[in-house]
Design a protein around this motif. Structure first.
Motif, PDB file in Angstrom:
ATOM      1  N   MET A   3      24.192 -38.407  45.882  1.00 53.97           N
ATOM      2  CA  MET A   3      25.128 -39.348  45.816  1.00 53.97           C
ATOM      3  C   MET A   3      26.513 -38.825  46.066  1.00 53.97           C
ATOM      4  SD  MET A   3      26.197 -42.232  42.806  1.00 53.97           S
ATOM      5  CE  MET A   3      24.673 -42.553  42.290  1.00 53.97           C
ATOM      6  N   SER A   4      27.340 -39.648  46.678  1.00 55.31           N
ATOM      7  CA  SER A   4      28.754 -39.125  47.151  1.00 55.31           C
ATOM      8  C   SER A   4      29.571 -39.150  45.971  1.00 55.31           C
ATOM      9  CB  SER A   4      29.206 -40.039  48.029  1.00 55.31           C
ATOM     10  OG  SER A   4      28.520 -39.667  49.353  1.00 55.31           O
ATOM     11  N   GLU A   5      30.659 -38.191  45.917  1.00 57.08           N
ATOM     12  CA  GLU A   5      31.491 -38.154  44.800  1.00 57.08           C
ATOM     13  C   GLU A   5      32.372 -39.360  45.081  1.00 57.08           C
ATOM     14  OE1 GLU A   5      31.471 -36.233  42.012  1.00 57.08           O
ATOM     15  OE2 GLU A   5      29.462 -36.248  42.583  1.00 57.08           O
ATOM     16  N   VAL A   6      33.297 -39.502  44.114  1.00 52.24           N
ATOM     17  CA  VAL A   6      34.451 -40.543  44.137  1.00 52.24           C
ATOM     18  C   VAL A   6      35.554 -39.715  45.008  1.00 52.24           C
ATOM     19  CG1 VAL A   6      36.341 -41.929  42.998  1.00 52.24           C
ATOM     20  CG2 VAL A   6      33.920 -41.487  42.318  1.00 52.24           C
ATOM     21  N   ILE A  64      33.916 -44.698  47.191  1.00 47.63           N
ATOM     22  CA  ILE A  64      32.665 -44.039  46.988  1.00 47.63           C
ATOM     23  C   ILE A  64      32.138 -44.138  48.325  1.00 47.63           C
ATOM     24  CG2 ILE A  64      30.580 -43.817  45.963  1.00 47.63           C
ATOM     25  CD1 ILE A  64      31.634 -44.421  43.281  1.00 47.63           C
ATOM     26  N   GLU A  65      31.427 -43.176  49.143  1.00 44.86           N
ATOM     27  CA  GLU A  65      30.899 -43.460  50.373  1.00 44.86           C
ATOM     28  C   GLU A  65      29.375 -43.119  50.233  1.00 44.86           C
ATOM     29  OE1 GLU A  65      32.563 -41.305  53.450  1.00 44.86           O
ATOM     30  OE2 GLU A  65      34.312 -42.957  53.681  1.00 44.86           O
ATOM     31  N   VAL A  66      28.544 -43.405  50.722  1.00 41.25           N
ATOM     32  CA  VAL A  66      26.916 -43.353  50.650  1.00 41.25           C
ATOM     33  C   VAL A  66      26.656 -43.393  52.161  1.00 41.25           C
ATOM     34  CG1 VAL A  66      24.832 -43.940  50.060  1.00 41.25           C
ATOM     35  CG2 VAL A  66      26.716 -44.373  48.429  1.00 41.25           C
ATOM     36  N   GLU A  67      26.081 -42.060  52.586  1.00 41.88           N
ATOM     37  CA  GLU A  67      25.688 -42.117  54.172  1.00 41.88           C
ATOM     38  C   GLU A  67      26.726 -42.447  54.811  1.00 41.88           C
ATOM     39  OE1 GLU A  67      21.717 -43.564  54.210  1.00 41.88           O
ATOM     40  OE2 GLU A  67      21.039 -42.248  52.506  1.00 41.88           O
ATOM     41  N   GLY A  68      28.003 -42.083  54.678  1.00 42.97           N
ATOM     42  CA  GLY A  68      29.032 -42.350  55.674  1.00 42.97           C
ATOM     43  C   GLY A  68      29.626 -43.881  55.625  1.00 42.97           C
ATOM     44  N   LYS A  69      29.048 -44.630  54.530  1.00 40.63           N
ATOM     45  CA  LYS A  69      29.403 -45.921  54.553  1.00 40.63           C
ATOM     46  C   LYS A  69      30.191 -46.248  52.972  1.00 40.63           C
ATOM     47  CE  LYS A  69      27.470 -50.913  54.907  1.00 40.63           C
ATOM     48  NZ  LYS A  69      27.726 -51.443  53.440  1.00 40.63           N
ATOM     49  N   GLN A  70      31.336 -46.867  53.287  1.00 36.43           N
ATOM     50  CA  GLN A  70      32.126 -47.165  51.917  1.00 36.43           C
ATOM     51  C   GLN A  70      31.154 -48.121  51.188  1.00 36.43           C
ATOM     52  OE1 GLN A  70      36.666 -47.145  51.846  1.00 36.43           O
ATOM     53  NE2 GLN A  70      35.911 -49.074  50.691  1.00 36.43           N
ATOM     54  N   PHE A 122      29.105 -47.026  39.829  1.00 37.57           N
ATOM     55  CA  PHE A 122      29.979 -46.709  40.724  1.00 37.57           C
ATOM     56  C   PHE A 122      31.365 -46.972  40.249  1.00 37.57           C
ATOM     57  CE2 PHE A 122      27.529 -46.966  44.990  1.00 37.57           C
ATOM     58  CZ  PHE A 122      26.851 -45.709  44.698  1.00 37.57           C
ATOM     59  N   GLY A 123      31.508 -48.072  39.586  1.00 37.92           N
ATOM     60  CA  GLY A 123      32.850 -48.606  38.989  1.00 37.92           C
ATOM     61  C   GLY A 123      33.232 -47.840  38.034  1.00 37.92           C
ATOM     62  N   LYS A 124      32.450 -47.576  36.966  1.00 37.43           N
ATOM     63  CA  LYS A 124      32.819 -46.634  36.040  1.00 37.43           C
ATOM     64  C   LYS A 124      33.142 -45.125  36.448  1.00 37.43           C
ATOM     65  CE  LYS A 124      30.626 -48.038  31.915  1.00 37.43           C
ATOM     66  NZ  LYS A 124      29.625 -48.408  31.183  1.00 37.43           N
ATOM     67  N   LYS A 125      32.509 -44.814  37.564  1.00 37.08           N
ATOM     68  CA  LYS A 125      33.031 -43.217  38.067  1.00 37.08           C
ATOM     69  C   LYS A 125      34.257 -43.439  38.772  1.00 37.08           C
ATOM     70  CE  LYS A 125      28.714 -41.056  39.691  1.00 37.08           C
ATOM     71  NZ  LYS A 125      27.966 -40.611  40.590  1.00 37.08           N
ATOM     72  N   MET A 126      34.731 -44.542  39.242  1.00 35.93           N
ATOM     73  CA  MET A 126      35.796 -44.630  39.919  1.00 35.93           C
ATOM     74  C   MET A 126      36.949 -44.591  38.750  1.00 35.93           C
ATOM     75  SD  MET A 126      35.339 -46.965  43.379  1.00 35.93           S
ATOM     76  CE  MET A 126      34.585 -48.291  42.296  1.00 35.93           C
ATOM     77  N   VAL A 127      36.791 -45.324  37.571  1.00 33.86           N
ATOM     78  CA  VAL A 127      37.595 -45.346  36.727  1.00 33.86           C
ATOM     79  C   VAL A 127      37.852 -44.211  35.903  1.00 33.86           C
ATOM     80  CG1 VAL A 127      38.109 -46.421  34.318  1.00 33.86           C
ATOM     81  CG2 VAL A 127      37.147 -47.958  36.031  1.00 33.86           C
TER      82      VAL A 127
END
Length: 93
Positions: free
Chosen positions: A1-4, A17-23, A53-58
């Motif tokens: 999984m992509s990092e923030v 967060i991008e996954v496989e090049g897609k935001q 994902f939301g928590k990772k961004m926070v």
């Protein structure tokens, strides 16, 4: 999984967060003066619910604020709920 990741454009910015090049998720903020950011919106694409994902961004926003010595104003209801449930983040509020 992509990092923030972080992008800043003048007085606005976003953690995303991008996954496989897609935001797949984004949390936007604006700078309020020199020492504060206001998180105003969090969005996670359909199909990504429950992935944290939301928590990772926070968390990334908190790390950013600590690095820069600034405070966060969580206007976005999602971000506010994470701050309300996470006492260890109060140092950046």
């Amino acid at each position: 999984m992509s990092e923030v990741q972080l992008k800043i454009n003048d007085n606005k910015g976003a953690f995303y967060i991008e996954v496989e090049g897609k935001q797949e998720a984004m949390m936007t903020f604006v700078f309020a003066g020199e020492d504060k950011i206001i998180i105003d919106h969090t969005e996670v694409n359909p199909g990504n619910e429950g992935k944290g994902f939301g928590k990772k961004m926070v968390l990334k926003a908190v790390e950013f604020a600590r690095e820069k010595g600034i405070k966060i104003v969580p206007l976005c209801p999602f971000a506010k709920s994470v701050f309300d449930k996470t006492p260890e983040f109060t140092d950046v509020l």
